[in-house]
Design an enzyme around this catalytic site. Sequence first.
Site, PDB file in Angstrom:
ATOM      1  N   GLY A 135      30.420  55.668  10.638  1.00 57.21           N
ATOM      2  CA  GLY A 135      31.104  54.373  10.673  1.00 57.21           C
ATOM      3  C   GLY A 135      31.968  54.109   9.464  1.00 57.21           C
ATOM      4  O   GLY A 135      32.968  54.785   9.232  1.00 57.21           O
ATOM      5  N   ILE A 137      31.301  54.434   6.226  1.00 60.26           N
ATOM      6  CA  ILE A 137      31.140  55.246   5.009  1.00 60.26           C
ATOM      7  C   ILE A 137      32.279  56.270   4.958  1.00 60.26           C
ATOM      8  O   ILE A 137      32.469  57.025   5.913  1.00 60.26           O
ATOM      9  CB  ILE A 137      29.799  56.017   5.004  1.00 60.26           C
ATOM     10  CG1 ILE A 137      28.615  55.070   5.196  1.00 60.26           C
ATOM     11  CG2 ILE A 137      29.647  56.834   3.735  1.00 60.26           C
ATOM     12  CD1 ILE A 137      27.269  55.793   5.336  1.00 60.26           C
ATOM     13  N   LYS A 206      28.514  64.363  15.279  1.00 55.91           N
ATOM     14  CA  LYS A 206      29.025  63.990  13.948  1.00 55.91           C
ATOM     15  C   LYS A 206      28.839  65.125  12.943  1.00 55.91           C
ATOM     16  O   LYS A 206      29.759  65.433  12.178  1.00 55.91           O
ATOM     17  CB  LYS A 206      28.308  62.719  13.465  1.00 55.91           C
ATOM     18  CG  LYS A 206      28.641  61.486  14.316  1.00 55.91           C
ATOM     19  CD  LYS A 206      27.679  60.340  14.014  1.00 55.91           C
ATOM     20  CE  LYS A 206      28.010  59.080  14.801  1.00 55.91           C
ATOM     21  NZ  LYS A 206      26.950  58.081  14.730  1.00 55.91           N
TER      22      LYS A 206
END
Length: 422
Positions: A135, A137, A206
């Site tokens: 997100g 970061i 991710k």
Amino acid sequence: MRKKIGIGLAGFGVVGRGIYEVLAENSPLIAARAGADFSIQHIVCRHPERAQSLVGSSIPVGDDTCALIENPNVDIVIEVMGGIEPAKSLILGALESGKSVITANKALLALHGNEIFNCAKNFGVNVYYEASVAGGIPIIKALREGLSANRIESIVGIINGTTNYILSAMRESALTFPQALKIAQEKGYAEADPTFDIEGLDAGHKITLLASLAFNTPVCFMPENMEGITQISPEDIAFAQSVGCSIKLLAIAKNLNGQIQCCVHPTLVDNDNFLAHVNGAMNGVFVQTNALGPSFYYGAGAGGKPTASAVIADLIDCARGNAPIQPAPTTEAFYLPPKEIQSQYYLRLTISSSEQLQRVQNYFEGFAIPIEKETLSNQCWMVLTKPIKENTLQSLISKLNQLEDLDKPIKVLRKESMLMGI
Ligand code: HSE
């Protein structure tokens, strides 16, 4: 006079609305930093009428992705609709039209990233995807920019907020997995269909993207290396606590002498490491590199405004002409298959006699399994191995399972020790 840049926004859910709001709220400072004035020129989404009522009649809103690509007022396309299609066709179409793309779509990039990055290269434009991992970061920026002088050795992160919320709730309130999942759904953390989160696939998408960036390799998604948290029981959590650990769903990417380990699984983390203190829906990423050494990144890994923060940072980069370093889809890479993946393992066995313990220990010796730590108390033998391959562990377990007088199932959990202490 600042240049004017038109945005085509595909997706107007939580993240799309977050982008709309942050662009409006922080407009002067975003324009000053970008050296450009941004305006949304076209929106496509699943419920155009709802979006239209929110943004007013001056912005065309519809559901035709081709119309967005072809709109001459759209210079940059932001894709936050998720899923594979129509997102993939929209992105490829935009790139082929010479428009750079900003996306939060980790599943699409993990599965089709090589094709998308190649397309961008061929058409002389860029794909930015900071919002696709962790997100808000800026972990992709950290890898691409802040750490660009380093050889990246490993990345270990909690990069799925839903599962972290569930595991935290299980520990804090002594809940079962189904009970904690239900609360996560009621609070809006987990999707109605939470499969991607709880089966480790979202974190897998991710970490696949982070691995390709960190090790400069093609994007290579290996679902067989991804495991979720559905099998974690309150007993596992209690076991973890008894050995001074927390259970976290870790996404791990390591460069082991040129062989890349990329996996996701529930893991014991010592309570004196930073990652053990990433609780609730928060994300945390630990990176080990050869010049900086260890570094740690923490923040909100999901939500409208945190994700918008990452998307708009990419937008500013794009406006300033900062071309991102892309993974290298042409280089060779060797990704370890599941049986070759290495980990430390914690095993707990109930032992009824010293002869039985001797027989069990003989098996450890027979498979040449190095032991880091062992304790025997209350007829319970707990042993932590040094890093061993998954197939060695499986061979040991199948032999132990043949011992008729041994209590089963044998409790086994992975442990990650190469982390950053508090
Ligand atoms: N479902 C994801 C999570 C959302 O729980 O982290 C952000 O990618």
